[in-house]
Design a protein around this motif. Structure first.
Motif, PDB file in Angstrom:
ATOM      1  N   LYS A 265     -29.402 -55.968 -61.758  1.00 22.70           N
ATOM      2  CA  LYS A 265     -29.837 -54.983 -60.751  1.00 22.70           C
ATOM      3  C   LYS A 265     -29.658 -53.582 -61.330  1.00 22.70           C
ATOM      4  O   LYS A 265     -29.052 -53.424 -62.402  1.00 22.70           O
ATOM      5  CB  LYS A 265     -29.029 -55.154 -59.462  1.00 22.70           C
ATOM      6  N   ASP A 266     -30.150 -52.564 -60.593  1.00 16.66           N
ATOM      7  CA  ASP A 266     -29.958 -51.154 -60.966  1.00 16.66           C
ATOM      8  C   ASP A 266     -30.333 -50.872 -62.426  1.00 16.66           C
ATOM      9  O   ASP A 266     -29.583 -50.209 -63.163  1.00 16.66           O
ATOM     10  CB  ASP A 266     -28.487 -50.731 -60.738  1.00 16.66           C
ATOM     11  N   HIS A 308     -37.191 -55.496 -61.488  1.00 13.72           N
ATOM     12  CA  HIS A 308     -36.179 -56.456 -61.029  1.00 13.72           C
ATOM     13  C   HIS A 308     -36.799 -57.546 -60.160  1.00 13.72           C
ATOM     14  O   HIS A 308     -36.508 -58.724 -60.314  1.00 13.72           O
ATOM     15  CB  HIS A 308     -35.051 -55.754 -60.265  1.00 13.72           C
ATOM     16  N   GLN A 312     -36.827 -61.453 -61.095  1.00 14.81           N
ATOM     17  CA  GLN A 312     -36.263 -62.427 -60.147  1.00 14.81           C
ATOM     18  C   GLN A 312     -37.320 -63.515 -59.868  1.00 14.81           C
ATOM     19  O   GLN A 312     -37.028 -64.708 -59.924  1.00 14.81           O
ATOM     20  CB  GLN A 312     -35.896 -61.672 -58.853  1.00 14.81           C
TER      21      GLN A 312
END
Ligand SMILES: Cc1cc2nc3c(=O)[nH]c(=O)nc-3n(C[C@H](O)[C@H](O)[C@H](O)COP(=O)(O)OP(=O)(O)OC[C@H]3O[C@@H](n4cnc5c(N)ncnc54)[C@H](O)[C@@H]3O)c2cc1C
Length: 355
Positions: A265-266, A308, A312
């Motif tokens: 993430k991020d 992201h 995913q």
């Protein structure tokens, strides 16, 4: 910003990502392995390339040089159940490799457009207020810094990136121990050993370049003791050990639920074992390292607006496949179910000459 992407770790996952990223991206790749000689960090591994990993090479259009192969190539795995004393022989088409030479060779395939730092340890990563990442690393002993947009954690089972992103998440892990001996068995062989008295995971052995390697995944707290117990318990089965040439130890992850797979993430992405992408039933992880690197490379090359979300989604099939391995592991490590499968003799190949 110094680089678009920093890849931390050049095992099968990181080296593959570095090879597949387009030249227009500014990429920094850090790896703590030395590129020459036998000194420095070497990944403890069984070094068996499963068919899924072989399939990745087909997709990549890359052939394996004989310099990374180990001797001999073996076509079956003897499976021992020490509870029921059943032994079965299953056909397998692994390629037997020297894992260290394999890792070094994968790094030679990375294009010159990537700024590779060998013998380089990433020490600290912090997110700045502007969302970029600040990296501190040593490069052949000197301290260096870089500012990057995306960071990729390809740093294996003990990933610092995974710990940074998910400090409270606990994934099941084992202490993996491998001991090397001079091989004295009349015919080299691979084995897979189930013994619930020493581990609820499993153990293995393989023959490689004149050495016999016994390995296993054990509970963290008493792994060393259980490994020694296993050696004693294998003696009646004609396992011959002799003097220890070397002992290797490392953590191996063994996912037990879907949420153990973490994509990042991020603007930090996880690939390979850092993401938890390893088979719970066989601890085979090279193919998942390749697959996740390939999926992420396509997303980063496309400069996706929501990388992201895309990663995913892109890894969903892979994660479902790995969930299937969790179910398979639960079956194989259950003495009752394993006993039923082995008694049924499904897929067992009878040997005409028993040694
Ligand atoms: C004992 C054992 C036997 C195994 N046997 C097999 C097998 O036969 N077949 C199979 O397919 N899989 C096997 N596996 C699993 C397989 O080894 C891993 O799943 C696979 O190596 C994962 O690849 P990776 O690139 O994600 O991570 P790794 O191979 O662990 O590579 C990570 C790399 O990151 C680098 N690194 C780590 N931290 C830093 C840092 N801070 N700074 C810079 N560099 C860093 C290291 O140099 C390392 O090479 C085995 C695992 C174990 C423990």
């Amino acid at each position: 910003m110094d680089y678009d992407i920093a890849i931390i770790g050049l095992g099968p996952a990181g080296a593959t990502l570095a090879r597949l990223l387009k030249p227009g991206l500014k990429v920094l790749a850090l790896d703590k392995k030395q590129q020459c000689g036998e000194e420095g960090f070497q990944k403890p591994c069984g070094g068996l390339l499963a068919t899924d990993a072989q399939r990745s090479f087909v997709r990549f259009g890359v052939n394996l040089p004989t310099s990374v192969l180990a001797d001999p190539q073996i076509f079956s795995v003897k499976t021992y159940d020490l509870q029921t004393r059943l032994i079965r022989n299953y056909q397998r088409t692994y390629v037997n490799i020297n894992r260290h030479r394999f890792d070094l060779w994968l790094k030679t395939l990375i294009p010159a457009s990537v700024d590779i730092r060998h013998d380089s340890l990433c020490r600290k990563i912090t997110r700045r207020d502007d969302g970029l990442y600040h990296l501190r690393f040593t490069d052949s002993g000197t301290e260096q810094e870089a500012v990057v947009k995306y960071v990729v954690g390809a740093d294996g089972a003990n990933s610092m990136l995974r710990r940074m992103l998910y400090p409270d998440h606990e994934i099941r892990k084992y202490l993996s121990i491998q001991q090397w001996f001079v091989d004295k068995h009349p015919v080299p062989f691979y084995s897979c050993i189930f013994d619930n008295a020493v581990t609820d995971c499993y153990a293995w052995s393989m023959s490689k370049d004149g050495y016999f390697i016994l390995g296993g995944a054990f509970a963290m707290k008493n792994g060393n003791q259980q490994f020694e117990t296993l050696k004693t318990r294998l003696e009646p089965y004609s396992f011959t050990f002799g003097d220890v040439v070397k002992t290797e130890k490392c953590i191996v992850l063994c996912p037990s639920k879907m949420t153990d797979f973490r994509c990042g993430k991020d603007n930090v992405f996880l690939i390979g074992e850092a993401a938890g992408f390893i088979s719970a039933s066989s601890l085979e992880g090279i193919s998942y390292a390749f697959d996740s690197a390939e999926i992420l490379s396509k997303i980063l090359n496309a400069e996706h607006a929501f990388p992201h979300r895309a990663y995913q989604k892109g890894t969903l099939k892979l994660r479902l496949k790995l969930f299937g391995k969790i179910v398979k592991a639960a079956i194989l490590t259950s003495p009752l179910l394993r006993g039923l499968i082995m008694r049924s003799k499904i897929s067992h190949v009878d040997m005409t000459t028993q040694k």
